[in-house]
Design a protein around this motif. Structure first.
Motif, short mmCIF file in Angstrom:
data_model
loop_
_atom_site.label_atom_id
_atom_site.label_comp_id
_atom_site.label_asym_id
_atom_site.label_seq_id
_atom_site.Cartn_x
_atom_site.Cartn_y
_atom_site.Cartn_z
N ASP A 191 24.53 -20.66 11.19
CA ASP A 191 24.48 -22.38 12.71
C ASP A 191 23.67 -23.59 11.44
O ASP A 191 22.76 -23.48 10.69
CB ASP A 191 24.48 -22.86 13.60
N ILE A 249 21.69 -26.85 11.40
CA ILE A 249 21.45 -28.02 12.32
C ILE A 249 20.43 -29.48 11.61
O ILE A 249 19.10 -28.79 11.30
CB ILE A 249 19.88 -27.32 13.43
N SER A 297 19.89 -22.01 10.83
CA SER A 297 20.01 -20.74 12.02
C SER A 297 20.53 -19.69 11.86
O SER A 297 22.08 -20.20 11.91
CB SER A 297 19.99 -21.31 13.60
N HIS A 329 27.87 -33.67 17.56
CA HIS A 329 26.04 -35.27 17.37
C HIS A 329 26.32 -36.25 19.04
O HIS A 329 26.65 -35.65 19.73
CB HIS A 329 26.47 -35.92 16.49
N SER A 378 20.11 -33.89 17.49
CA SER A 378 20.64 -32.45 16.30
C SER A 378 21.68 -33.11 16.17
O SER A 378 23.00 -33.14 17.24
CB SER A 378 20.32 -31.61 16.94
N ILE A 397 24.39 -30.65 14.55
CA ILE A 397 25.42 -29.23 14.54
C ILE A 397 26.30 -28.84 13.92
O ILE A 397 27.41 -29.53 14.19
CB ILE A 397 24.75 -28.77 15.97
N ALA A 437 27.62 -25.63 17.39
CA ALA A 437 28.03 -26.96 17.89
C ALA A 437 29.62 -26.86 19.30
O ALA A 437 29.39 -27.85 20.50
CB ALA A 437 28.78 -26.96 17.08
#
Length: 477
Positions: free
Chosen positions: A58, A60, A199, A250, A266, A268, A273
């Motif tokens: 992911d 971020i 991440s 978002h 954030s 994402i 997300a």
């Protein structure tokens, strides 16, 4: 804030994961080959990858509030050069000012971005990894909107045998790229490393993604600081990173945090997300043949408080064969635009239920259609009786907008009174903007970023839907 894991620990975890993942018959081959090489930096450690198309990855990124939109920090080149750029779901191209800080020219950019305040510019010569995009690339063909993939190479003088065989090494010719409101940028395509916050299984890392294609812009009209394009085209940032088959989300902070770098929310991209969204309000995405890169949804009506919904014209809940109609979700447009007579009916309904005195003077000075004098004895003047506004989308979705996403105090308190205005705008029929088309020219309405503040928005590309959930984004960042 996430702490960045030590490189050796990360490699051990990744190696174990990749070996077990490769044994799975469903694993992608790119998972095993994705980590091209690793280099150790003092802090934090970096992992260089060839692809972001990993099921376990992911992205971020922190988002900050600006005066008329939301900004990402874009890290380009090696060593990285950092730029604040607008997050724009209504366009595809990611670009930054290029040249020296004094050579970049922006016309009609206002006093805030005057020539007395040099605009930070990307210097290709200062990046060891920078390359010019070639004329035969799909990105070059896309930026020039060519039906013939050989046109860009022909324009730069490649011989027929070289461009027919795909061996022409000449750079992509300069481009122009237009936006709504008459904005325009001129530049050339480049490729370089983009550095992102990632991440993997909840472990925070930094990633270098090579070969990211972006616009190196030397001059513009009304576009001073750069844009990160988040549309559905091949040039967009999520498309190049491989996340358009998944999705992103978002949660925009309120505009009261504008220009405050200490508060971020954030953005994402990836599975994270889309996870734990059962309580979201989802409406289906609509498809347009003529404008396929926009995020369209269908608006069926608007209601004021507990009142009955004012029906939107049928064109706002569907898109015809010529690409007209529907509502686009566009973070690059500040305020929501609605067409007449639908918009006028909403104004009339609001004026009939709001008992505060109108401020016709501020309406004339600001250009907003409804402004009211609100009693205010204690700042920040949030206690008022202005009605809530609800959007009714396809799929029996009722989104109640946070009050601060509808009305804004355009004056400071004076004599215990503050003036608040409705921050919606009329969609003009004769508007020839690219992002904000008229009722008979592309999108029929636009959901702007101001109305998305304190609303988490999920672009679920897997399921073809967009979800909304009002929340205090400052508490959930």
């Amino acid at each position: 804030m996430h702490s960045f894991i030590h490189l050796s620990i990360l490699l051990c975890l990744l190696s174990t994961t990749l070996i077990s993942y490769a044994k799975d018959s469903k694993a992608h081959s790119s998972v095993v080959l994705g980590l091209s090489h690793v280099r150790s930096l003092s802090a934090p450690s970096m992992v260089i990858i060839n692809s972001t198309r990993f099921d376990f990855l992911d992205i971020i990124e922190p988002v900050t509030t600006y005066t008329d939109g939301y900004l990402l920090s874009l890290n380009l080149g090696m060593p990285p050069q950092v730029f604040q750029v607008y997050l724009d779901t209504g366009s595809d191209l990611t670009w930054v000012p290029c040249g020296t800080n004094s050579s970049y020219q922006c016309l009609e950019c206002g006093n805030e971005h005057s020539t007395s305040k040099p605009i930070p510019s990307f210097s290709p010569s200062q990046s060891s990894s920078n390359m010019k995009e070639l004329c035969g690339s799909r990105f070059c063909v896309d930026i020039h909107s060519s039906d013939n993939s050989h046109d860009p190479c022909a324009a730069v003088g490649c011989a027929i045998p070289s461009f027919m065989s795909g061996l022409c090494t000449r750079p992509c010719p300069p481009f122009s790229y237009t936006y709504g409101g008459g904005a325009l940028v001129l530049g050339s395509l480049a490729k370089d490393i983009v550095t992102l916050h990632g991440s993997i299984f909840g472990i925070a890392i930094l990633l270098d993604v090579p070969g990211f294609c972006f616009g190196c812009v030397g001059s513009s009209i009304r576009e001073p600081i750069g844009i990160a394009g988040f549309g559905k085209g091949i040039l967009s940032l999520p498309s190049q990173l491989g996340f358009l088959d998944k999705g992103f989300s978002h949660c925009f902070l309120g505009f009261r945090f504008a220009r405050n770098p200490n508060f971020t929310s954030s953005l994402i991209m990836g599975d994270l997300a889309l996870s734990a969204k059962d309580d979201f309000l989802f409406t289906p995405m609509l498809k347009s043949i003529t404008n396929p890169n926009f995020y369209y949804i269908g608006l069926e009506g608007v209601s004021i408080g507990d009142g009955a919904a004012i029906a939107a014209p049928p064109s706002l809940s569907s898109i015809d064969s010529e690409g007209n109609g529907g509502m686009i979700v566009d973070t690059g447009t500040t305020y929501t635009h609605l067409p007449d007579p639908f918009y006028t009916a909403i104004l009339s309904s609001l004026a009939s239920v709001i008992l505060y005195e109108r401020s016709y003077d501020l309406e004339m000075r600001t250009g907003f259609d409804l402004c009211f004098k609100i009693p205010c004895t204690h700042t920040p003047c949030t206690q008022d009786e202005l009605p809530l506004i609800n959007f009714h989308f396809l799929g029996d979705v009722k989104l109640t907008l946070p009050k601060d996403s509808c009305y804004y105090a355009v004056t400071a308190p004076k004599n215990s009174v503050v003036v608040k205005c409705l921050l919606f705008q009329r969609m003009d029929d004769d508007d020839d903007d690219d992002d904000v088309g008229g009722a008979n020219n592309g999108p029929g309405a636009v959901l702007g970023s101001f109305q998305m503040q304190n609303v988490e928005v999920v672009y679920d590309m897997e399921a073809g839907r967009i979800g909304f959930q009002p929340k205090d984004c400052a508490l959930h960042s």
